[in-house]
Design a protein around this motif. Structure first.
Motif, PDB file in Angstrom:
ATOM      1  N   ILE A 116       0.871  -1.170   0.000  1.00 51.41           N
ATOM      2  CA  ILE A 116       0.000   0.000   0.000  1.00 51.41           C
ATOM      3  C   ILE A 116       0.912   1.224   0.000  1.00 51.41           C
ATOM      4  N   GLU A 117       0.475   2.283  -0.679  1.00 51.82           N
ATOM      5  CA  GLU A 117       1.249   3.519  -0.675  1.00 51.82           C
ATOM      6  C   GLU A 117       0.969   4.310   0.605  1.00 51.82           C
ATOM      7  N   GLU A 118       1.984   4.994   1.104  1.00 46.90           N
ATOM      8  CA  GLU A 118       1.873   5.806   2.330  1.00 46.90           C
ATOM      9  C   GLU A 118       0.698   6.776   2.269  1.00 46.90           C
ATOM     10  N   LYS A 119       0.480   7.365   1.098  1.00 47.91           N
ATOM     11  CA  LYS A 119      -0.598   8.351   0.963  1.00 47.91           C
ATOM     12  C   LYS A 119      -1.983   7.742   1.194  1.00 47.91           C
ATOM     13  N   ASN A 120      -2.078   6.420   1.171  1.00 51.58           N
ATOM     14  CA  ASN A 120      -3.358   5.744   1.350  1.00 51.58           C
ATOM     15  C   ASN A 120      -3.575   5.215   2.771  1.00 51.58           C
ATOM     16  N   LEU A 121      -2.717   5.616   3.701  1.00 56.68           N
ATOM     17  CA  LEU A 121      -2.829   5.135   5.083  1.00 56.68           C
ATOM     18  C   LEU A 121      -4.224   5.363   5.653  1.00 56.68           C
ATOM     19  N   ILE A 122      -4.691   6.590   5.653  1.00 53.84           N
ATOM     20  CA  ILE A 122      -5.982   6.914   6.275  1.00 53.84           C
ATOM     21  C   ILE A 122      -7.132   6.237   5.540  1.00 53.84           C
ATOM     22  N   SER A 123      -7.144   6.309   4.225  1.00 52.71           N
ATOM     23  CA  SER A 123      -8.268   5.735   3.476  1.00 52.71           C
ATOM     24  C   SER A 123      -8.321   4.212   3.606  1.00 52.71           C
ATOM     25  N   PHE A 124      -7.156   3.545   3.548  1.00 49.30           N
ATOM     26  CA  PHE A 124      -7.176   2.084   3.668  1.00 49.30           C
ATOM     27  C   PHE A 124      -7.534   1.653   5.087  1.00 49.30           C
ATOM     28  N   ALA A 125      -6.946   2.297   6.091  1.00 47.79           N
ATOM     29  CA  ALA A 125      -7.246   1.937   7.480  1.00 47.79           C
ATOM     30  C   ALA A 125      -8.732   2.166   7.788  1.00 47.79           C
ATOM     31  N   THR A 126      -9.309   3.230   7.235  1.00 46.74           N
ATOM     32  CA  THR A 126     -10.733   3.496   7.426  1.00 46.74           C
ATOM     33  C   THR A 126     -11.571   2.401   6.770  1.00 46.74           C
ATOM     34  N   GLN A 127     -11.195   2.025   5.572  1.00 46.18           N
ATOM     35  CA  GLN A 127     -11.897   0.946   4.876  1.00 46.18           C
ATOM     36  C   GLN A 127     -11.747  -0.367   5.649  1.00 46.18           C
ATOM     37  N   LEU A 128     -10.575  -0.595   6.189  1.00 51.12           N
ATOM     38  CA  LEU A 128     -10.331  -1.813   6.956  1.00 51.12           C
ATOM     39  C   LEU A 128     -11.148  -1.810   8.252  1.00 51.12           C
ATOM     40  N   TYR A 131     -14.525  -3.572   8.889  1.00 48.80           N
ATOM     41  CA  TYR A 131     -14.569  -4.944   9.406  1.00 48.80           C
ATOM     42  C   TYR A 131     -15.222  -4.968  10.793  1.00 48.80           C
ATOM     43  N   PHE A 132     -14.976  -3.941  11.584  1.00 47.57           N
ATOM     44  CA  PHE A 132     -15.510  -3.879  12.935  1.00 47.57           C
ATOM     45  C   PHE A 132     -16.862  -3.182  13.024  1.00 47.57           C
ATOM     46  N   HIS A 133     -17.079  -2.145  12.220  1.00 45.69           N
ATOM     47  CA  HIS A 133     -18.228  -1.271  12.423  1.00 45.69           C
ATOM     48  C   HIS A 133     -19.222  -1.228  11.272  1.00 45.69           C
ATOM     49  N   GLY A 134     -19.008  -2.006  10.236  1.00 45.50           N
ATOM     50  CA  GLY A 134     -19.903  -1.942   9.090  1.00 45.50           C
ATOM     51  C   GLY A 134     -19.517  -0.805   8.165  1.00 45.50           C
ATOM     52  N   LYS A 135     -19.631   0.420   8.631  1.00 40.56           N
ATOM     53  CA  LYS A 135     -19.214   1.591   7.855  1.00 40.56           C
ATOM     54  C   LYS A 135     -18.564   2.580   8.811  1.00 40.56           C
ATOM     55  N   SER A 136     -17.252   2.722   8.684  1.00 44.46           N
ATOM     56  CA  SER A 136     -16.499   3.624   9.548  1.00 44.46           C
ATOM     57  C   SER A 136     -16.603   5.057   9.044  1.00 44.46           C
ATOM     58  N   SER A 137     -16.770   5.993   9.967  1.00 46.17           N
ATOM     59  CA  SER A 137     -16.814   7.415   9.590  1.00 46.17           C
ATOM     60  C   SER A 137     -15.410   7.945   9.322  1.00 46.17           C
ATOM     61  N   GLY A 138     -14.395   7.284   9.876  1.00 46.23           N
ATOM     62  CA  GLY A 138     -13.023   7.750   9.746  1.00 46.23           C
ATOM     63  C   GLY A 138     -12.543   8.558  10.933  1.00 46.23           C
ATOM     64  N   VAL A 139     -13.448   8.957  11.823  1.00 45.98           N
ATOM     65  CA  VAL A 139     -13.060   9.774  12.965  1.00 45.98           C
ATOM     66  C   VAL A 139     -12.089   9.035  13.881  1.00 45.98           C
ATOM     67  N   ASP A 140     -12.312   7.744  14.103  1.00 46.94           N
ATOM     68  CA  ASP A 140     -11.423   6.991  14.998  1.00 46.94           C
ATOM     69  C   ASP A 140     -10.029   6.841  14.394  1.00 46.94           C
ATOM     70  N   LEU A 142      -8.529   8.882  12.284  1.00 46.01           N
ATOM     71  CA  LEU A 142      -7.856  10.176  12.423  1.00 46.01           C
ATOM     72  C   LEU A 142      -7.450  10.432  13.866  1.00 46.01           C
ATOM     73  N   GLY A 143      -8.274  10.006  14.806  1.00 47.26           N
ATOM     74  CA  GLY A 143      -7.960  10.196  16.219  1.00 47.26           C
ATOM     75  C   GLY A 143      -6.734   9.428  16.673  1.00 47.26           C
ATOM     76  N   VAL A 144      -6.584   8.188  16.202  1.00 46.88           N
ATOM     77  CA  VAL A 144      -5.438   7.377  16.650  1.00 46.88           C
ATOM     78  C   VAL A 144      -4.162   7.709  15.886  1.00 46.88           C
ATOM     79  N   THR A 145      -4.267   8.483  14.830  1.00 45.04           N
ATOM     80  CA  THR A 145      -3.068   8.881  14.078  1.00 45.04           C
ATOM     81  C   THR A 145      -2.665  10.326  14.342  1.00 45.04           C
ATOM     82  N   SER A 146      -3.484  11.059  15.077  1.00 40.13           N
ATOM     83  CA  SER A 146      -3.191  12.470  15.336  1.00 40.13           C
ATOM     84  C   SER A 146      -2.489  12.638  16.679  1.00 40.13           C
ATOM     85  N   ASP A 147      -1.551  13.550  16.718  1.00 41.50           N
ATOM     86  CA  ASP A 147      -0.839  13.856  17.963  1.00 41.50           C
ATOM     87  C   ASP A 147      -1.452  15.031  18.713  1.00 41.50           C
ATOM     88  N   GLU A 148      -2.526  15.583  18.174  1.00 40.50           N
ATOM     89  CA  GLU A 148      -3.152  16.739  18.806  1.00 40.50           C
ATOM     90  C   GLU A 148      -4.664  16.616  18.706  1.00 40.50           C
TER      91      GLU A 148
END
Length: 167
Positions: A116-128, A131-140, A142-148
């Motif tokens: 996977i390309e680095e630029k696709n980290l957020i989009s792929f992890a959100t899609q992945l 698996y847990f939530h049916g449809k992820s909003s992406g907020v989690d 972004l939260g676990v990858t943000s330092d602020e």
């Protein structure tokens, strides 16, 4: 080859359910809780061991997630050789972002493998995380990858906030 990465927990101060309806959320990093991922390449078939919070459940969760991730990138049946060791201190099912953190560390591993390309980290992890939530909003993710602290809404995406006070 030796490789390691980690992702921290997050907490949502307000708006956790609102983001699913177009509202915003305030998300803070919780760096004292983490998922740590370590990999060592060996000629042997893949083995995975777990330590920490909910280690009994981790095996079932991880193998299913790995299977789903390999399918998403068209590498189902790919043989990964070596040893993975995962240490987790994020409680499962408490809203602190365990599912997002495990998706991020696995995505970073795939980036390191060149799958996977680095630029696709957020989009792929959100899609992945679907698996847990049916449809992820992406907020989690972004939260676990943000330092602020961030403000998140699907309408305006992510905004870093310069806080004058910290809870």
């Amino acid at each position: 080859m030796e490789y390691s990465n980690s992702a921290h927990a997050k907490f949502i101060l307000t708006g956790e359910h609102g983001v699913l309806r177009g509202g915003g959320a305030l998300v803070f990093p919780l760096k004292s809780k983490q998922v740590k991922f370590n990999y060592v390449s060996t000629p042997d078939l893949l083995t995975v061991s777990f330590a920490g919070e909910s280690e009994e459940s981790m095996s079932i969760i991880f193998w299913g997630l790995l299977d789903s991730a390999l399918r998403l990138i068209g590498r189902y049946g790919e043989i990964i050789k070596g040893k993975i060791y995962i240490e987790n201190s994020i409680p499962l099912g408490m809203g602190l972002g365990f599912s997002a953190a495990i998706c991020v560390v696995l995505t970073r591993f795939f980036i390191d493998l060149g799958w996977i390309e680095e630029k696709n980290l957020i989009s792929f992890a959100t899609q992945l995380e679907d698996y847990f939530h049916g449809k992820s909003s992406g907020v989690d993710i972004l939260g676990v990858t943000s330092d602020e602290c961030i403000y998140f809404s699907e309408m305006s995406a992510k905004k870093s906030l310069a806080l004058q006070w910290r809870p």
